[in-house]
Design an enzyme around this catalytic site. Structure first.
Site, PDB file in Angstrom:
ATOM      1  N   LYS A 183       0.840  -1.205   0.000  1.00 56.59           N
ATOM      2  CA  LYS A 183       0.000   0.000   0.000  1.00 56.59           C
ATOM      3  C   LYS A 183       0.875   1.256   0.000  1.00 56.59           C
ATOM      4  CE  LYS A 183      -4.083  -1.829   2.373  1.00 56.59           C
ATOM      5  NZ  LYS A 183      -5.096  -1.354   1.411  1.00 56.59           N
ATOM      6  N   LYS A 233       8.843  12.751  23.133  1.00 57.25           N
ATOM      7  CA  LYS A 233       9.134  12.167  24.447  1.00 57.25           C
ATOM      8  C   LYS A 233      10.125  13.082  25.178  1.00 57.25           C
ATOM      9  CE  LYS A 233       8.156   7.300  23.948  1.00 57.25           C
ATOM     10  NZ  LYS A 233       8.593   5.929  24.221  1.00 57.25           N
ATOM     11  N   GLU A 264       2.376  -2.387  13.532  1.00 53.04           N
ATOM     12  CA  GLU A 264       2.804  -1.078  14.050  1.00 53.04           C
ATOM     13  C   GLU A 264       3.571  -0.355  12.954  1.00 53.04           C
ATOM     14  OE1 GLU A 264       4.481   0.049  18.236  1.00 53.04           O
ATOM     15  OE2 GLU A 264       6.210  -0.121  16.907  1.00 53.04           O
ATOM     16  N   HIS A 286      19.365   5.040  20.166  1.00 57.52           N
ATOM     17  CA  HIS A 286      19.132   3.636  20.513  1.00 57.52           C
ATOM     18  C   HIS A 286      20.463   2.911  20.736  1.00 57.52           C
ATOM     19  CE1 HIS A 286      17.094  -0.224  20.554  1.00 57.52           C
ATOM     20  NE2 HIS A 286      18.009  -0.671  19.714  1.00 57.52           N
TER      21      HIS A 286
HETATM   22  P1  GTP Z   1       7.426  -0.785  23.788  1.00 57.73           P
HETATM   23  O1  GTP Z   1       7.015  -1.314  22.446  1.00 57.73           O
HETATM   24  O2  GTP Z   1       7.646  -1.846  24.795  1.00 57.73           O
HETATM   25  O3  GTP Z   1       8.610   0.150  23.681  1.00 57.73           O
HETATM   26  O4  GTP Z   1       6.225   0.060  24.380  1.00 57.73           O
HETATM   27  P2  GTP Z   1       5.122   0.943  23.652  1.00 57.73           P
HETATM   28  O5  GTP Z   1       4.574   0.209  22.484  1.00 57.73           O
HETATM   29  O6  GTP Z   1       4.182   1.458  24.658  1.00 57.73           O
HETATM   30  O7  GTP Z   1       6.012   2.141  23.225  1.00 57.73           O
HETATM   31  P3  GTP Z   1       5.983   3.221  22.103  1.00 57.73           P
HETATM   32  O8  GTP Z   1       4.855   3.110  21.152  1.00 57.73           O
HETATM   33  O9  GTP Z   1       6.180   4.523  22.780  1.00 57.73           O
HETATM   34  O10 GTP Z   1       7.345   2.875  21.339  1.00 57.73           O
HETATM   35  C1  GTP Z   1       7.489   1.732  20.602  1.00 57.73           C
HETATM   36  C2  GTP Z   1       8.729   1.757  19.752  1.00 57.73           C
HETATM   37  O11 GTP Z   1       9.108   3.093  19.385  1.00 57.73           O
HETATM   38  C3  GTP Z   1       9.970   1.211  20.397  1.00 57.73           C
HETATM   39  O12 GTP Z   1      10.027  -0.176  20.277  1.00 57.73           O
HETATM   40  C4  GTP Z   1      11.079   1.902  19.602  1.00 57.73           C
HETATM   41  O13 GTP Z   1      11.223   1.301  18.307  1.00 57.73           O
HETATM   42  C5  GTP Z   1      10.496   3.266  19.380  1.00 57.73           C
HETATM   43  N1  GTP Z   1      10.846   4.183  20.481  1.00 57.73           N
HETATM   44  C6  GTP Z   1      10.044   4.616  21.465  1.00 57.73           C
HETATM   45  N2  GTP Z   1      10.687   5.446  22.296  1.00 57.73           N
HETATM   46  C7  GTP Z   1      11.941   5.552  21.840  1.00 57.73           C
HETATM   47  C8  GTP Z   1      13.120   6.268  22.286  1.00 57.73           C
HETATM   48  O14 GTP Z   1      13.116   6.972  23.291  1.00 57.73           O
HETATM   49  N3  GTP Z   1      14.247   6.115  21.548  1.00 57.73           N
HETATM   50  C9  GTP Z   1      14.302   5.355  20.411  1.00 57.73           C
HETATM   51  N4  GTP Z   1      15.463   5.274  19.764  1.00 57.73           N
HETATM   52  N5  GTP Z   1      13.229   4.647  19.981  1.00 57.73           N
HETATM   53  C10 GTP Z   1      12.070   4.753  20.677  1.00 57.73           C
HETATM   54 MG    MG Z   2       5.654  -1.022  20.985  1.00 55.82          MG
END
Ligand code: GTP
Ligand code: MG
Length: 238
Positions: free
Chosen positions: A55, A147, A174, A190
Protein backbone atom coordinates in the site's frame (compact mmCIF):
# COMPACT_ATOMS: atom_id res chain seq x y z
CA UNK A 1 38.99 -44.87 24.37
CA UNK A 2 39.33 -44.70 28.17
CA UNK A 3 36.64 -45.97 30.55
CA UNK A 4 35.32 -42.46 31.31
CA UNK A 5 34.46 -41.73 27.72
CA UNK A 6 30.74 -41.99 26.97
CA UNK A 7 29.93 -43.90 23.82
CA UNK A 8 27.70 -41.97 21.45
CA UNK A 9 25.84 -43.02 18.36
CA UNK A 10 25.53 -46.69 17.51
CA UNK A 11 26.04 -48.04 21.06
CA UNK A 12 23.05 -46.20 22.57
CA UNK A 13 20.00 -48.36 23.30
CA UNK A 14 17.23 -46.07 22.06
CA UNK A 15 14.44 -48.03 23.75
CA UNK A 16 16.03 -47.59 27.16
CA UNK A 17 16.63 -43.91 26.57
CA UNK A 18 13.03 -43.34 25.45
CA UNK A 19 11.51 -45.34 28.31
CA UNK A 20 13.64 -43.45 30.84
CA UNK A 21 12.53 -40.10 29.33
CA UNK A 22 8.88 -40.64 28.48
CA UNK A 23 7.89 -37.20 29.83
CA UNK A 24 10.61 -35.52 27.85
CA UNK A 25 9.64 -37.28 24.63
CA UNK A 26 5.99 -36.30 25.09
CA UNK A 27 7.05 -32.72 25.80
CA UNK A 28 9.04 -32.67 22.60
CA UNK A 29 5.83 -33.59 20.74
CA UNK A 30 3.93 -30.74 22.42
CA UNK A 31 6.84 -28.38 21.81
CA UNK A 32 6.87 -29.27 18.13
CA UNK A 33 3.16 -28.50 17.83
CA UNK A 34 3.47 -25.13 19.56
CA UNK A 35 6.57 -24.30 17.49
CA UNK A 36 4.67 -25.03 14.28
CA UNK A 37 1.72 -22.85 15.35
CA UNK A 38 4.12 -20.09 16.33
CA UNK A 39 5.88 -20.31 12.98
CA UNK A 40 2.51 -20.07 11.22
CA UNK A 41 1.52 -16.97 13.19
CA UNK A 42 4.87 -15.32 12.37
CA UNK A 43 4.31 -16.15 8.68
CA UNK A 44 0.93 -14.38 8.91
CA UNK A 45 2.51 -11.27 10.47
CA UNK A 46 5.11 -11.29 7.73
CA UNK A 47 2.30 -11.33 5.12
CA UNK A 48 0.54 -8.46 6.92
CA UNK A 49 3.78 -6.46 6.63
CA UNK A 50 3.87 -7.22 2.91
CA UNK A 51 0.28 -5.97 2.46
CA UNK A 52 0.98 -2.67 4.24
CA UNK A 53 4.30 -2.22 2.43
CA UNK A 54 2.55 -2.66 -0.91
CA UNK A 55 0.00 0.00 0.00
CA UNK A 56 2.80 2.41 0.93
CA UNK A 57 4.77 1.64 -2.24
CA UNK A 58 1.68 2.17 -4.39
CA UNK A 59 1.10 5.59 -2.81
CA UNK A 60 4.74 6.53 -3.31
CA UNK A 61 4.75 5.45 -6.98
CA UNK A 62 1.57 7.39 -7.65
CA UNK A 63 3.04 10.54 -6.11
CA UNK A 64 6.20 10.19 -8.14
CA UNK A 65 4.23 10.08 -11.40
CA UNK A 66 1.58 12.68 -10.53
CA UNK A 67 3.58 15.20 -8.54
CA UNK A 68 7.26 14.36 -9.16
CA UNK A 69 7.75 13.96 -5.43
CA UNK A 70 8.51 10.85 -3.39
CA UNK A 71 7.08 11.35 0.10
CA UNK A 72 8.76 8.10 1.19
CA UNK A 73 12.55 7.82 1.11
CA UNK A 74 12.68 4.20 2.22
CA UNK A 75 10.91 1.55 4.29
CA UNK A 76 12.36 -0.82 6.89
CA UNK A 77 10.45 -3.69 8.42
CA UNK A 78 10.82 -6.65 10.73
CA UNK A 79 8.89 -9.40 12.52
CA UNK A 80 9.69 -9.32 16.24
CA UNK A 81 12.11 -12.05 17.31
CA UNK A 82 10.69 -14.93 19.43
CA UNK A 83 12.96 -13.99 22.37
CA UNK A 84 11.70 -10.37 22.33
CA UNK A 85 8.07 -11.55 22.13
CA UNK A 86 8.56 -13.79 25.17
CA UNK A 87 10.41 -11.07 27.08
CA UNK A 88 7.68 -8.48 26.42
CA UNK A 89 4.82 -10.82 27.40
CA UNK A 90 6.59 -11.63 30.67
CA UNK A 91 7.60 -8.02 31.40
CA UNK A 92 4.00 -6.86 30.97
CA UNK A 93 2.54 -9.80 32.93
CA UNK A 94 0.57 -11.24 30.00
CA UNK A 95 -0.03 -14.98 29.53
CA UNK A 96 2.62 -16.68 27.41
CA UNK A 97 0.28 -18.09 24.75
CA UNK A 98 -0.21 -17.52 21.04
CA UNK A 99 -3.64 -15.99 21.68
CA UNK A 100 -2.02 -13.58 24.10
CA UNK A 101 0.55 -12.57 21.45
CA UNK A 102 -2.27 -11.65 19.07
CA UNK A 103 -4.34 -9.89 21.71
CA UNK A 104 -1.73 -8.07 23.73
CA UNK A 105 1.21 -7.27 21.46
CA UNK A 106 0.72 -4.76 18.66
CA UNK A 107 4.28 -4.54 17.45
CA UNK A 108 5.01 -8.12 16.36
CA UNK A 109 4.78 -6.82 12.80
CA UNK A 110 6.66 -3.53 12.52
CA UNK A 111 7.19 -1.16 9.60
CA UNK A 112 9.29 2.00 9.72
CA UNK A 113 8.56 4.55 7.01
CA UNK A 114 11.24 7.18 6.47
CA UNK A 115 9.92 10.35 4.83
CA UNK A 116 11.67 13.34 3.30
CA UNK A 117 9.66 16.07 5.04
CA UNK A 118 7.54 16.41 8.19
CA UNK A 119 4.37 17.18 6.18
CA UNK A 120 4.91 13.95 4.21
CA UNK A 121 4.58 11.98 7.46
CA UNK A 122 1.02 13.17 8.10
CA UNK A 123 0.10 12.88 4.43
CA UNK A 124 1.30 9.26 4.27
CA UNK A 125 -0.46 8.45 7.56
CA UNK A 126 -3.75 9.95 6.32
CA UNK A 127 -3.60 8.23 2.95
CA UNK A 128 -2.87 4.86 4.55
CA UNK A 129 -5.42 5.00 7.35
CA UNK A 130 -8.24 6.31 5.12
CA UNK A 131 -8.17 3.12 3.03
CA UNK A 132 -11.31 1.02 3.48
CA UNK A 133 -9.63 -2.19 4.58
CA UNK A 134 -7.41 -0.54 7.18
CA UNK A 135 -8.62 -0.01 10.75
CA UNK A 136 -6.71 2.52 12.81
CA UNK A 137 -6.40 1.16 16.36
CA UNK A 138 -3.97 3.62 17.94
CA UNK A 139 -2.08 6.84 17.22
CA UNK A 140 0.86 8.17 19.24
CA UNK A 141 2.08 11.49 17.91
CA UNK A 142 5.58 11.92 19.31
CA UNK A 143 6.15 14.76 16.79
CA UNK A 144 3.46 17.03 18.22
CA UNK A 145 4.36 15.69 21.69
CA UNK A 146 7.99 14.53 21.69
CA UNK A 147 9.13 12.17 24.45
CA UNK A 148 11.05 13.95 27.25
CA UNK A 149 14.32 12.47 25.92
CA UNK A 150 13.70 14.10 22.50
CA UNK A 151 12.32 11.08 20.60
CA UNK A 152 10.14 12.14 17.67
CA UNK A 153 8.07 9.90 15.40
CA UNK A 154 4.45 9.23 14.48
CA UNK A 155 3.31 5.78 15.65
CA UNK A 156 0.21 4.08 14.27
CA UNK A 157 -1.20 0.68 15.08
CA UNK A 158 -3.35 -0.52 12.20
CA UNK A 159 -5.28 -3.70 11.61
CA UNK A 160 -5.39 -5.24 8.15
CA UNK A 161 -7.22 -8.27 6.74
CA UNK A 162 -4.97 -10.87 5.10
CA UNK A 163 -6.53 -13.64 3.01
CA UNK A 164 -5.21 -17.18 3.48
CA UNK A 165 -6.39 -20.51 2.01
CA UNK A 166 -8.86 -21.12 4.84
CA UNK A 167 -10.13 -17.58 5.29
CA UNK A 168 -9.32 -14.06 6.29
CA UNK A 169 -7.26 -13.09 9.31
CA UNK A 170 -7.16 -9.62 10.91
CA UNK A 171 -3.61 -8.73 11.91
CA UNK A 172 -2.07 -5.77 13.72
CA UNK A 173 0.89 -3.88 12.31
CA UNK A 174 2.80 -1.08 14.05
CA UNK A 175 3.80 1.66 11.61
CA UNK A 176 6.40 4.19 12.73
CA UNK A 177 6.67 7.19 10.40
CA UNK A 178 9.49 9.72 10.75
CA UNK A 179 11.81 11.96 8.74
CA UNK A 180 15.36 11.00 7.75
CA UNK A 181 16.61 13.39 10.44
CA UNK A 182 14.35 11.90 13.17
CA UNK A 183 15.49 8.42 12.15
CA UNK A 184 19.13 9.45 12.32
CA UNK A 185 18.64 10.70 15.90
CA UNK A 186 16.56 7.66 17.01
CA UNK A 187 19.05 5.16 15.57
CA UNK A 188 22.05 6.72 17.29
CA UNK A 189 20.18 7.29 20.55
CA UNK A 190 19.13 3.64 20.51
CA UNK A 191 22.75 2.52 19.94
CA UNK A 192 24.02 4.76 22.76
CA UNK A 193 21.30 3.51 25.14
CA UNK A 194 22.26 -0.05 24.25
CA UNK A 195 25.98 0.68 24.75
CA UNK A 196 25.38 2.19 28.20
CA UNK A 197 22.75 -0.45 29.10
CA UNK A 198 20.12 2.31 29.41
CA UNK A 199 22.19 4.15 32.00
CA UNK A 200 22.88 7.37 30.09
CA UNK A 201 24.45 10.06 32.34
CA UNK A 202 22.28 13.20 32.85
CA UNK A 203 24.70 15.46 30.98
CA UNK A 204 24.64 13.15 27.93
CA UNK A 205 20.83 12.87 28.09
CA UNK A 206 20.60 16.68 28.02
CA UNK A 207 23.03 16.77 25.08
CA UNK A 208 20.92 14.21 23.19
CA UNK A 209 17.75 16.20 23.88
CA UNK A 210 19.49 19.31 22.54
CA UNK A 211 20.55 17.45 19.37
CA UNK A 212 16.94 16.38 18.89
CA UNK A 213 15.74 20.00 19.13
CA UNK A 214 18.38 21.12 16.61
CA UNK A 215 17.25 18.34 14.27
CA UNK A 216 13.57 19.30 14.64
CA UNK A 217 14.46 22.88 13.83
CA UNK A 218 16.40 21.77 10.74
CA UNK A 219 13.46 19.59 9.64
CA UNK A 220 11.21 22.64 9.88
CA UNK A 221 13.64 24.79 7.86
CA UNK A 222 13.94 22.12 5.15
CA UNK A 223 10.14 21.93 5.01
CA UNK A 224 9.97 25.72 4.59
CA UNK A 225 12.56 25.59 1.77
CA UNK A 226 10.55 22.86 0.03
CA UNK A 227 7.28 24.78 0.40
CA UNK A 228 8.83 27.99 -0.89
CA UNK A 229 10.29 26.28 -3.96
CA UNK A 230 7.01 24.49 -4.61
CA UNK A 231 5.11 27.80 -4.49
CA UNK A 232 7.54 29.40 -6.93
CA UNK A 233 7.44 26.50 -9.38
CA UNK A 234 3.98 24.88 -9.04
CA UNK A 235 4.10 23.49 -12.59
CA UNK A 236 6.65 20.90 -11.39
CA UNK A 237 3.97 19.42 -9.17
CA UNK A 238 1.40 18.76 -11.88
P1 GTP B 1 7.43 -0.79 23.79
O1 GTP B 1 7.01 -1.31 22.45
O2 GTP B 1 7.65 -1.85 24.79
O3 GTP B 1 8.61 0.15 23.68
O4 GTP B 1 6.22 0.06 24.38
P2 GTP B 1 5.12 0.94 23.65
O5 GTP B 1 4.57 0.21 22.48
O6 GTP B 1 4.18 1.46 24.66
O7 GTP B 1 6.01 2.14 23.23
P3 GTP B 1 5.98 3.22 22.10
O8 GTP B 1 4.85 3.11 21.15
O9 GTP B 1 6.18 4.52 22.78
O10 GTP B 1 7.35 2.87 21.34
C1 GTP B 1 7.49 1.73 20.60
C2 GTP B 1 8.73 1.76 19.75
O11 GTP B 1 9.11 3.09 19.39
C3 GTP B 1 9.97 1.21 20.40
O12 GTP B 1 10.03 -0.18 20.28
C4 GTP B 1 11.08 1.90 19.60
O13 GTP B 1 11.22 1.30 18.31
C5 GTP B 1 10.50 3.27 19.38
N1 GTP B 1 10.85 4.18 20.48
C6 GTP B 1 10.04 4.62 21.47
N2 GTP B 1 10.69 5.45 22.30
C7 GTP B 1 11.94 5.55 21.84
C8 GTP B 1 13.12 6.27 22.29
O14 GTP B 1 13.12 6.97 23.29
N3 GTP B 1 14.25 6.12 21.55
C9 GTP B 1 14.30 5.36 20.41
N4 GTP B 1 15.46 5.27 19.76
N5 GTP B 1 13.23 4.65 19.98
C10 GTP B 1 12.07 4.75 20.68
MG1 MG C 1 5.65 -1.02 20.99
Amino acid sequence: MDENTVAVGKDIDLETVILQNVDLVENIGAFKEVAEQFQQLMMMYSCAIREVRTKLEVLNDEFQVQRSHNPISYIKYRVKKPGSILEKLKRRGYPVTLQSVEENLHDVAGIRVICSYVQDIYMVADMLTSQNDITLLEVKDYIANPKPNGYRSLHLVVQIPVFFSDGCKLLKVEVQIRTIAMDFWASLEHQLKYKTEGDVPDSIAAELKDCSDVIANTDQRMQNIYNTLKKDRPEKEN
